[in-house]
Scaffold this active site. Structure first.
Site, PDB file in Angstrom:
ATOM      1  N   GLY F  70      54.973  53.070  50.910  1.00  0.00           N
ATOM      2  CA  GLY F  70      54.225  53.705  49.816  1.00  0.00           C
ATOM      3  C   GLY F  70      54.504  53.125  48.445  1.00  0.00           C
ATOM      4  O   GLY F  70      55.579  52.573  48.190  1.00  0.00           O
ATOM      5  N   GLY F  71      53.542  53.270  47.545  1.00  0.00           N
ATOM      6  CA  GLY F  71      53.675  52.789  46.168  1.00  0.00           C
ATOM      7  C   GLY F  71      52.651  51.724  45.855  1.00  0.00           C
ATOM      8  O   GLY F  71      51.866  51.325  46.719  1.00  0.00           O
ATOM      9  N   TYR F 134      55.836  44.641  38.807  1.00  0.00           N
ATOM     10  CA  TYR F 134      55.782  45.020  40.217  1.00  0.00           C
ATOM     11  C   TYR F 134      56.968  44.403  40.982  1.00  0.00           C
ATOM     12  O   TYR F 134      57.710  45.089  41.692  1.00  0.00           O
ATOM     13  CB  TYR F 134      54.455  44.557  40.828  1.00  0.00           C
ATOM     14  CG  TYR F 134      54.439  44.568  42.322  1.00  0.00           C
ATOM     15  CD1 TYR F 134      54.478  45.770  43.027  1.00  0.00           C
ATOM     16  CD2 TYR F 134      54.418  43.374  43.047  1.00  0.00           C
ATOM     17  CE1 TYR F 134      54.480  45.776  44.417  1.00  0.00           C
ATOM     18  CE2 TYR F 134      54.421  43.377  44.423  1.00  0.00           C
ATOM     19  CZ  TYR F 134      54.465  44.573  45.109  1.00  0.00           C
ATOM     20  OH  TYR F 134      54.480  44.588  46.466  1.00  0.00           O
ATOM     21  N   SER F 163      52.806  37.557  52.852  1.00  0.00           N
ATOM     22  CA  SER F 163      51.402  37.975  52.826  1.00  0.00           C
ATOM     23  C   SER F 163      51.039  38.454  54.217  1.00  0.00           C
ATOM     24  O   SER F 163      50.853  37.637  55.117  1.00  0.00           O
ATOM     25  CB  SER F 163      50.497  36.796  52.437  1.00  0.00           C
ATOM     26  OG  SER F 163      50.954  36.153  51.267  1.00  0.00           O
TER      27      SER F 163
END
Lengths: 264, 264, 264, 264, 264, 264
Positions: F70-71, F134, F163
């Site tokens: 999450g986030g 971030y 990725s």
């Protein structure tokens, strides 16, 4: 990547490599001191002594990448090495600087680190330990490449070639062998990588016995696919009488580390 | 230790060093391209172009130690550097090999590592990062020293001299200054140490600001006693308008790292 | 810290150290194989062969700290070293484990790393390179100390003593000398530090020439104050005819590294 | 360097530091949440909650250097630390970016590395090991400093302050003490260095016992001149009953490493 | 390589290895304290207690290589370990020195480094952390091998064997398993390598989970071909109730690291 | 391992991962801010804003393991990142501490080290170099994980995800791609490993081009099986016009490292 220059194109490495480069480059300029007569349609030959600065500039103008194999590939007198390997390599990098900075692949050698013992695992941070004036000229070339990148932004990859032959022919080569196929794929990777900076890579196949760790160069997107192991039995069948403490066995440079001064 | 040869004895470093060496050596042979006329009783002058192999051999024969300061000490054309610094240093080491292997002190330079940034603390394991063709010639000399020790047992100490002047005259020299007195004591230590192998030492005083850690060279039995700090106020009083991101401030090599190509 | 045991208290190191320890400890228990007859009021002598496990247990019971100097301090036969240095040191640590875990100072030796060359700067992470069976017994002791801490929480400091004599008497000792005064202050620091874990420290004064970096041990709150430099001239005045490539000059262990097998 | 901003100027460190900065800076802007009323002629006070972005921008506009001491200096709830230390420090760096990039001194803390054991010698490459949410906020600040330099060119020095008090008052502080005088000279060095990049330095005097090696930061031209040693006897005279394996003794962070969660 | 000696040939490892060695060696001399009765035509059995120096000399005379597996392979009393592992291994190396220096493969153990935690990746430079007196005896053996090479030129390979069994039987062995097949090929590589010096190699297959990096030993020309992964499901199907912070899970040595003192 | 919580379960990674986890876990609790409506029989959905401490506590109570995805997963304003990534991650770890310490998988990012250049090979010891606010929040999360393990024993694995998409879609992803299949097997390994401590692992498949060395994490019993190489031709067929010295090519973080400040 359209136009690639190969210096020393008439030598052993160059002859092996030409065909491969010609298969993926638009055109290939071949250079050597003796004429190459069997040029393919997308190959051209330009005779050029690397010690001639202006001739080298003309040779380099207009190319998009340089595979610099030219120069002496074995020990010789200081003056001979000086002229072919130091002056020649300087001319190549200086011409590249003036001609739009095509990326340079520099054929360095394991003899730049040949005085390390074989039980020392080398990597991208290992110090130079040249085993000959020839090896020392390769240290000079690698540092020249570093300098031209740091100051002028000329990208390069210095490849410390082990032994690039059709097959390994003695025990030492089981460790140092670079298969021509692996060399081909490495050259292609060098010129298709998004960025090289001033990299150094060991030119060696995925041999069972090895002294060199190439992990630092994985960013180039290349790994060897070949191995000397399939020739192991054949090589072991040959007579072998070296002792563990022979200088040529102790050191990575083999016979180069064991040889005396090359008298002129 | 009876007979010491000093090459480049007529230059700035040599002139400063001669007197000190003459005080503890039995005799001193001074060499340069221009004549030195004020020889002390235990000094002799021998004119010798370092590019002349036979002359260098004659120069080296019979000495017990060599302080090799000769050659270009600033940037110049490739050919000029080649002749004076590469060929000259090769002749010195080759002559030493043939003449009983006297220990060699080689005057290397901070420009062999001048492209490191100033916030990088260097030590004996730091890689070369030459900032000029001149700096590159010093890398070559250090590796030549290593090679002559590994293969032939010629002992040496390469000294990466910072800035050896009577006093530091600008901000950078507050970090790089080697006092003449510290240089004198270092030379004496080099020739009285029981063993040097092929050592490298930074030639720098005990300055408050420093980029170089000499701990690895403590085995030579030398430490600097001087410091640039007593000149700090004087230097800070001078006008200074460099910005933190000027190339000459970013890099250890200062102006050498910021300069472009030396055109020939 | 009230009660300290010193083993090997009758030897050279012990005799020098006794007086100092007696000045800050409440009481000192002295142990050796031959009787010590000149005990101060707060000293007591207990004869104890370190090869006798029960005797060692009795010796250790009730002490708050142990200075373990006992055992052979030069090369000898495997069996002699085994009995005095391996068995003896094991008995000390095992007794400490059972007797409330007093902190142990273990007298290790530079001969545990004596096969390193002198131009190698050692620190707290350098690997063992014993130069003799004696040196090997000191490696064993250091690892035993590590083991007793890792598994049982017995704290210790292993001190790789260089040469602890009233003054340095030869060239090698200019590098390895530990002054008795520095040794005294080190012992006091070891027993007053809030915590030692299983530390290793080089036992050497602040000599100009040194091969050992003690920075990792600064947490013990000790630095040498003495230096061999004041004896330099005196030592250099003595005859000296070792060559740079003599085994005893090449290696940190000196004569131990050069000696052959100790025949039994 | 004419105008310096000090945040948290009313706290212990700030009060000590103000006078020194006012002696060499043209003018000093003092900021805190509670008013400072004893301003010298070249000092001005600006009340500013660091959590207010616009107020911080106004505070930073026009200064040439920032000493950022503001924020919580002990453990607290996550939300309190978040607001004062994360948000506040972000506002400082973001304001600096927009206001001409004055150099920033960031007051980090030993609690950013407080979970390392005391027998671990740290240097400039040691990983973070925060011992508290407070310590974690200092890791964040150091990384923020790194980020603002890497991406925007805002120079900074993060100082991992040990214990900055008039004198060390317990055993741990013998190792961690930073004398106010040494702190003053460090601040001055930070703002007069030709270049800092994004440096990290341990804020500690030249104590006999130490866990931190500052060699990597010698390029800033600063060394401590003070030592906790002159207070050693006084400190040792105090009662002390910590055991070697108490968590507060094992770890560099002391009581912070031993404390439980700060409940909100 | 014609004649190989295997000590401890009647134990688990020896029984497994004998057949393989007999397939490539001209002849094999088997030694143990209990008789081996099923010798193949090119095998001979010689009973020999390793604690008997003269008997070991007779055992070693005339062989071209030694696989030294003999001694205790689990924890025992200090005196038992001392006799079988220290004295026994010393006798082997000393006999080798006198008998033409046949190359020695020394069966070391993961328990020489068993107190490292499992999340620590070890390589050829990792320090010893013995987890038992048994593990300590293996440290001694490795250092003895180093010493006999440094001083006398006796070549060796110390193999830190993980768990050599037909198949892994618990979770820990998924990481430590060395398949008998891989062990066989390793032994053959050790005796056919051009040179070994005094090498150390982890004896472990190519398991998915691993704590040990063998890259430094690639110069020996060996890589494992087997992996514990094919047994993973079978092992995971067994009951397992260890917690992440059980000492036997935290440390590489497993149960050895968790066990208390082996009382005599 | 019976009950696993996945936060951010509705995002790209979560959606891909859910099915795999549901196949080996007894039950799965899915959390996100927007409802997930297609729950399998052993899945349950719990809406939970990670900024709500009590809600997170309730979410975590009763689970045996946490996959914390999450986030925010891209750059945003400081305040947005603060709330979702710092506060949210703190709530997760704090809840875990109070709820029996289930093991936590924390989704870190390559942007925590995105300012390293691509020719720098990173491993488990490489320092943070965030390329964005971030990325900085991910550094914070990793250090929080370290802190909760050091002080409270909450185990975790921080995964620096490259990725993670069905297939690599540009040149950079050839190096950074983590196949969903490899991610699945990694998650399963994390929760079945006997012990994780506070580990960090690069989340990347076995791509030909790579910048990250995962050897330090082999103790987790995981290796990637997939590679981006099978997509190489497809990716190379796309238009590409980045230059070697574009910031997004120089740095590992790609576009994140090249982007300016995210203005709020």
């Amino acid at each position: 990547m359209s136009k690639i220059l190969i210096t020393g194109a008439g030598g052993g490495l160059g002859t092996s490599l030409r065909k491969s480069v010609a298969s993926w480059a638009d055109s290939v300029r071949l250079s050597d001191v003796t004429e190459i007569t069997d040029c393919a349609p997308n190959e051209e030959f330009v005779a050029c002594p690397l010690g001639d600065k202006d001739a080298v500039q003309a040779l380099v103008d207009g190319v998009d990448g340089i595979v610099h194999l030219g120069g002496m590939s074995i020990e010789d007198t200081f003056e001979t090495i000086l002229d072919s390997n130091l002056r020649g390599t300087y001319h190549i990098f200086e011409a590249a600087r003036k001609a739009g900075k095509p990326r340079v692949m520099f054929a360095s050698s394991n003899h730049a680190i040949g005085f390390h013992t074989r039980d020392t695992e080398l990597n991208g941070d290992s110090p130079f330990r040249p085993d000959s004036l020839y090896g020392l000229s390769k240290c000079y070339g690698e540092l020249l490449a570093r300098y031209y990148y740091d100051k002028f932004g000329v990208e390069s990859v210095s490849v410390r070639i082990g032994s690039c032959f059709p097959e390994p022919v003695d025990r030492r080569m089981l460790a140092t062998w670079l298969s021509p196929t692996d060399f081909d794929s490495m050259i292609q990777a060098i010129f298709s990588a998004p960025r090289t900076g001033a990299a150094m890579i060991y030119g060696v196949s995925d041999n069972l016995e090895t002294w060199w760790n190439n992990d630092h160069a994985r960013f180039l997107g290349w790994k060897p696919r070949d191995s000397s192991d399939r020739f192991r039995e054949k090589v072991y069948a040959k007579p072998y009488d070296l002792k563990p403490d022979d200088l040529a066995v102790v050191h990575q440079g083999g016979g180069f580390a064991a040889a005396g001064h090359f008298e002129d």
